[in-house]
Each structure stands twice: as structure tokens, then as C-alpha cells.
Design a protein around this motif. Sequence first.
Motif, short mmCIF file in Angstrom:
data_model
loop_
_atom_site.label_atom_id
_atom_site.label_comp_id
_atom_site.label_asym_id
_atom_site.label_seq_id
_atom_site.Cartn_x
_atom_site.Cartn_y
_atom_site.Cartn_z
N HIS A 20 -12.14 3.80 -1.76
CA HIS A 20 -11.61 2.82 -2.71
C HIS A 20 -10.99 1.56 -2.06
CE1 HIS A 20 -11.71 6.01 -5.81
NE2 HIS A 20 -11.03 6.78 -5.01
N ASP A 21 -9.90 1.78 -1.33
CA ASP A 21 -9.03 0.65 -0.96
C ASP A 21 -9.70 -0.40 -0.07
OD1 ASP A 21 -7.08 1.77 -2.53
OD2 ASP A 21 -6.04 2.76 -0.87
N PRO A 22 -10.56 -0.03 0.87
CA PRO A 22 -11.20 -1.04 1.72
C PRO A 22 -12.07 -2.04 0.95
CG PRO A 22 -11.31 1.09 2.77
CD PRO A 22 -10.83 1.32 1.37
N CYS A 31 0.81 -1.23 0.00
CA CYS A 31 0.00 0.00 0.00
C CYS A 31 0.84 1.28 0.00
CB CYS A 31 -0.93 -0.02 1.21
SG CYS A 31 -0.10 -0.26 2.78
N ASP A 32 0.16 2.40 -0.12
CA ASP A 32 0.80 3.73 -0.17
C ASP A 32 0.00 4.73 0.65
OD1 ASP A 32 -1.45 3.79 -1.85
OD2 ASP A 32 -0.53 5.18 -3.28
N PRO A 33 -0.15 4.49 1.95
CA PRO A 33 -1.13 5.27 2.74
C PRO A 33 -0.85 6.77 2.75
CG PRO A 33 0.02 3.62 4.10
CD PRO A 33 0.64 3.57 2.75
N PHE A 37 -5.68 6.20 -10.80
CA PHE A 37 -4.38 6.61 -10.24
C PHE A 37 -3.38 5.46 -10.07
CE2 PHE A 37 -1.62 7.39 -6.55
CZ PHE A 37 -0.96 8.54 -6.98
N ASN A 38 -3.75 4.39 -9.37
CA ASN A 38 -2.76 3.35 -9.05
C ASN A 38 -2.15 2.73 -10.30
OD1 ASN A 38 -3.10 3.64 -6.29
ND2 ASN A 38 -4.65 2.02 -6.14
N ILE A 39 -2.96 2.59 -11.33
CA ILE A 39 -2.46 1.97 -12.56
C ILE A 39 -1.67 3.01 -13.37
CG2 ILE A 39 -3.08 0.65 -14.63
CD1 ILE A 39 -3.90 -0.82 -12.09
N HIS A 60 -5.44 8.00 2.76
CA HIS A 60 -6.61 7.91 3.64
C HIS A 60 -7.33 6.57 3.52
CE1 HIS A 60 -5.74 12.18 3.63
NE2 HIS A 60 -6.54 12.32 4.69
N ASP A 61 -7.63 6.17 2.31
CA ASP A 61 -8.39 4.93 2.15
C ASP A 61 -7.51 3.70 2.40
OD1 ASP A 61 -7.15 5.84 -0.20
OD2 ASP A 61 -8.49 4.74 -1.52
N ASP A 62 -6.21 3.82 2.12
CA ASP A 62 -5.28 2.74 2.50
C ASP A 62 -5.32 2.53 4.02
OD1 ASP A 62 -3.18 2.48 -0.07
OD2 ASP A 62 -3.96 4.49 0.24
N ALA A 63 -5.35 3.66 4.75
CA ALA A 63 -5.34 3.56 6.22
C ALA A 63 -6.54 2.75 6.71
CB ALA A 63 -5.35 4.97 6.83
N GLY A 123 3.46 6.57 -3.86
CA GLY A 123 2.22 6.62 -4.64
C GLY A 123 1.48 7.88 -4.27
N ASN A 124 0.61 7.73 -3.28
CA ASN A 124 -0.14 8.92 -2.86
C ASN A 124 0.79 10.05 -2.43
OD1 ASN A 124 -2.82 8.11 -3.27
ND2 ASN A 124 -2.76 6.87 -1.42
N GLN A 125 1.92 9.66 -1.84
CA GLN A 125 2.96 10.63 -1.48
C GLN A 125 4.31 9.94 -1.70
OE1 GLN A 125 4.09 13.39 -0.95
NE2 GLN A 125 2.44 14.81 -0.41
N THR A 156 -3.17 -5.37 -3.06
CA THR A 156 -2.46 -4.13 -3.38
C THR A 156 -3.46 -2.98 -3.43
OG1 THR A 156 -2.62 -4.24 -5.79
CG2 THR A 156 -0.79 -5.44 -4.79
N THR A 157 -3.08 -1.90 -2.74
CA THR A 157 -3.95 -0.70 -2.75
C THR A 157 -3.14 0.52 -3.17
OG1 THR A 157 -3.57 -0.28 -0.39
CG2 THR A 157 -5.48 -1.64 -0.95
N GLY A 158 -2.05 0.28 -3.86
CA GLY A 158 -1.23 1.37 -4.41
C GLY A 158 -0.75 0.95 -5.78
N PRO A 159 0.19 1.68 -6.36
CA PRO A 159 0.82 1.21 -7.59
C PRO A 159 1.49 -0.13 -7.28
CG PRO A 159 1.44 3.48 -7.09
CD PRO A 159 0.74 2.96 -5.88
#
Length: 311
Positions: free
Chosen positions: A239-241, A10-12, A165-167, A14-17, A39-41, A123-126
Motif C-alpha cells: 500500500h504505502d509505497p 506514518c505508523d510503521p 484501515f487508515n481512514i 511493513h509497507d510504511d517501512a 496506527g498499525n501499533q 501520509t501513510t497512517g491515520p
Amino acid sequence: MKKRKLILDCDPGHDDAIAIMLAGNHPDLELLGLTIEAGNQTLEKTGRNALNVCQYLGIDVPVALGASRPLVRDLQIAEDIHGESGLDGFDFPEPQKTFEARHAVNFIIDTLLKSEERVTLVTTGPMTNVALAMRLEPRILEKIEEVVLMGGSYGYGNVSPAAEFNILVDPEAAHIVFTSGLKVSMMGLDVTRKVLALPKVVERMEKIDNKASRLFADLMRAFNENQRKVFGLQGGPLHDPVTIAYLLEPDLLTMQHVHCEIDLSHGISHGRTNCDVFDYLKRKRNAYVAVDIDAARFWDFIERGLRRYNG
Ligand code: BDR
Ligand code: CA
């Protein structure tokens, strides 16, 4: 019931968290570790956010730092949505928890090779870390039960007309995963846009009044403010959950088995997940793509997840 083993990459975020929160203490899941990428940051920030979330919620799993940039392209972050820290909206105490010594890619490889049972990669990020692990040690493929990812869209995108975004951040990594021959289950924008964390949802969860619900409410308010500015939404898609909901309550989702190819061009549609939902091309079906979600039951699932935390 036997616990399902997973690694959450993941790339936390908000939704990754919230995905970490749901996977972190569920009795039917065994979270083997978090692997982190940019990713997100930037990696420095997503890594710190992961430590913060784990420490705050008492989730005692290894957190391994991984890729600081995509395989081929320059890093694109989502500061407009997740803020300067990558997790704006909650003040965490200084983290005492430290990172796993191994690089995320080595952590994935070692963990999979030594596991007697197959492990699910969420996976919840790139997907940079997972793609690198697959290329560095192909023997891990037979140890992977399924790749469950948040990413893509068979409809329109959220960072370009065509791409999610992730893709879009690492299309080459996504290509490696989608052509791996593994079971790939994609939770894309088509379903995540149906689970909006509207103010009434935030109020409902806040009433639970425990540490998880307080984190949820503060994060979602900051997330929603940015979603309003960028997309005009009153509530952002959680998204991620959806990945964790799929693992635990798969009948919340309607899946379609399709051929899916990533656009690896450098044109306007790069990063698009081209899903052949009408089977025009008659090509091998390589992905299960979520086409619908029961939103009401999804929020019940989230509420139960938050209630599992005491204090
Ligand atoms: C995805 O991009 C990120 O900003 C979110 O955390 C989610 O994983 C949604 O497009
Ligand atoms: Ca994410």
C-alpha cells in the motif's frame, strides 16, 4: 531538477517501512522528517520502528513522535497484519538514534512556517498529526503543496465492508484533511490491491542483495504470511509505497478528480471514503483519487529504489 520537499507522516508498519526506504535517499526528494503516530501499533512501537528503519538504512532525518490516539475514537491497531512489534520479521539492533525533541505536530508547523517553498505532506497512517497541525496553526495551509495519502477506497474496505484501515482509525482527522481546500491525492485500496508483493516479487528484489533488499524480503515474508492468514492472499498489497511512486512517477497512476466525503457516523460504514466517481451529487471536487496503476512499472520503480542503497 529541484528537489521536492516532503514530510512523511506514518505508523510503521511493513509497507510504511518501504515507503520510508524509497523516500529516504531519492535524489529528487528532500525528506524533511518523519512524523509518527499510533496506527498499525501503539505510538511507542511505531516510533521505535521508525527509528530502527532510519538507523538501519542510514536515513538521517528527524523522527518526531506525535499522536498516541485518534482525535475522537478509541485506537484500533492492525496487529493481525503487522505483528506484535508492528514490524515483525526483521531483527534490528538496539536503536542509538533518538527522537526529535518537538512533538510531531509542532515539528510539522515549525517546518512548514519556516520553509520558503511549499512542502508536500505524505501520509501513510491515520492522519491525526496532520489534522491537529491544520487546526492548531491554519497558516500552514498555504505552505502545503499537496497532501498525498495512502488510505480509503472507492470500492470495498479492508477492516470493514466499507472502510480502509487508515481512514477508519481516524475518520475525523481524514475529514479535516479532505475538507482543507488543499490538493488531496488519494492512493486507496483500489490501486494498492493491484500491487501484490507475491513470492516472485520478493525473490526478484532479494536478488539485489543489499541491505535494503534484505530488509524488503524479510519484511515482506512476514507481511505475506499475515496477509495469507487474514485475507487468503499469497502476496500482500504494498500500500504505502504507492504514495512515493505517485510523487516521483505520477504517470504510473491514473487519477480521477472527484467529490469525496468521509463517513463520520458510528454506523457500519464509518470511515468510508465516499467517492462520487459518477458525479451524481454535482458537489465540489475535492480529491484526486487513484483509479488505476501500472503494476509492472511500479515493481521496476521499487527495484530501482532498493538498488539505490549500497552495502
Ligand atoms: C494501510 O493500513 C496499514 O495497515 C498499512 O500500513 C497501510 O497504511 C492499508 O490499509
Ligand atoms: Ca501505514
